[in-house]
Write a protein that holds these residues in place. Structure first.
Motif, short mmCIF file in Angstrom:
data_model
loop_
_atom_site.label_atom_id
_atom_site.label_comp_id
_atom_site.label_asym_id
_atom_site.label_seq_id
_atom_site.Cartn_x
_atom_site.Cartn_y
_atom_site.Cartn_z
N GLY A 29 0.77 -1.24 0.00
CA GLY A 29 0.00 0.00 0.00
C GLY A 29 0.79 1.28 0.00
O GLY A 29 0.31 2.30 0.49
N GLY A 31 1.58 2.95 -2.76
CA GLY A 31 1.15 3.80 -3.86
C GLY A 31 -0.27 4.33 -3.85
O GLY A 31 -0.54 5.32 -4.53
N PRO A 32 -1.20 3.75 -3.11
CA PRO A 32 -2.59 4.20 -3.17
C PRO A 32 -2.80 5.65 -2.72
O PRO A 32 -1.98 6.22 -2.00
CB PRO A 32 -3.32 3.23 -2.24
N LYS A 58 1.91 -9.95 -4.99
CA LYS A 58 1.33 -9.37 -6.21
C LYS A 58 1.21 -10.39 -7.33
O LYS A 58 0.47 -10.18 -8.29
CB LYS A 58 2.18 -8.17 -6.67
N LYS A 152 -0.46 -7.63 2.50
CA LYS A 152 -1.42 -7.42 1.41
C LYS A 152 -2.83 -7.83 1.82
O LYS A 152 -3.79 -7.09 1.60
CB LYS A 152 -0.96 -8.21 0.18
N HIS A 174 -10.69 -1.23 -6.00
CA HIS A 174 -9.36 -0.74 -6.37
C HIS A 174 -8.40 -0.60 -5.19
O HIS A 174 -7.22 -0.31 -5.38
CB HIS A 174 -9.46 0.59 -7.11
N LYS A 175 -8.91 -0.80 -3.97
CA LYS A 175 -8.09 -0.78 -2.74
C LYS A 175 -7.38 0.56 -2.52
O LYS A 175 -6.34 0.62 -1.87
CB LYS A 175 -7.06 -1.92 -2.76
N TYR A 177 -6.09 2.58 -4.89
CA TYR A 177 -5.17 2.99 -5.96
C TYR A 177 -5.86 3.99 -6.89
O TYR A 177 -7.09 4.06 -6.95
CB TYR A 177 -4.67 1.77 -6.74
N THR A 179 -7.09 4.51 -9.77
CA THR A 179 -7.72 4.05 -11.01
C THR A 179 -8.62 5.15 -11.58
O THR A 179 -9.01 6.08 -10.86
CB THR A 179 -8.56 2.79 -10.76
N HIS A 182 -11.64 5.53 -9.41
CA HIS A 182 -11.36 6.19 -8.14
C HIS A 182 -11.21 7.70 -8.35
O HIS A 182 -11.74 8.51 -7.58
CB HIS A 182 -10.10 5.61 -7.52
#
Length: 212
Positions: A29, A31-32, A58, A152, A174-175, A177, A179, A182
């Motif tokens: 996490g 990058g989100p 991943k 994760k 999208h958790k 991130y 997108t 988002h």
């Protein structure tokens, strides 16, 4: 404030045996745009059957990660999972938040690790034990792979709960991130309290006064 989970089982060493506990450490996490960074530290139990299928989280399917998570927490000698929340990330930046989480996760292990194998190319300055940074370690060292999976899965579950608290953003999908879905939700709804206000797409809206 960080949240931690820790569990340990002790095995009595043979007389005169020198036992060294090696912990794998990894995060999920960085990058989100929303939610915490999760950091896990794991000491695998050499006396237990080897956990097959460990790899960089991943590269695994959701179902495989969930199945491995249960095996890891059941068979690990010790594990610790720390969540560094978005407000702390904004205050000290994502790199320092990750380093802080690694130190906290290692400090939460019982028994303590003698050495930490850390995924990446940097070590926290305040490690509670010796440490080694290993680039691509989550695919090379089983203990790091295990930490990657715990981090994760824990974070993904947290984001599913966040989706229930703040519907409309699509956190379960999208958790957090960035997108297109988002970003569109951010434009429509503005940031929620768990968005990282120091990250550019969110910061722009905050600077414009678009608040949830």
């Amino acid at each position: 404030m960080a949240e931690a989970n820790a569990r340990a089982r002790r095995e009595a060493p043979a007389p005169d045996a020198v036992v060294r506990f090696i912990a794998g450490v990894d995060e999920a996490g960085r990058g989100p745009l929303a939610g915490p960074v999760a950091v896990a530290a794991v000491i695998l139990d050499a006396s237990k059957p080897r956990i097959r299928g460990l790899d960089d989280s991943k590269k695994l399917t959701h179902a495989k990660r969930e199945a491995l998570y249960e095996k890891i927490v059941d068979r690990a000698l010790a594990y610790s999972i720390v969540m560094v929340m978005s407000d702390e990330i904004d205050r000290i930046n994502i790199f320092q938040a990750t380093m802080t989480g690694m130190s906290r996760a290692l400090a939460g292990l019982n028994p303590c690790a003698h050495e930490a194998l850390i995924d990446g190319n940097a070590l926290p300055r305040d490690l509670p034990c010796a440490g080694r940074a290993i680039i691509g370690g989550d695919a090379l060292e089983p203990a790091i792979s295990a930490a990657s999976i715990l981090a994760k899965v824990t974070r993904d579950r947290w984001m599913v709960e966040l989706d229930r608290e703040h519907p409309g953003y699509g956190f379960a999908e999208h958790k957090g991130y960035g997108t297109p879905a988002h970003l569109a939700a951010l434009q429509r709804l503005g940031p929620c309290p768990h968005h990282r206000r120091s990250f550019a797409p969110v910061k722009i809206l905050v600077d414009q006064g678009v608040l949830f």
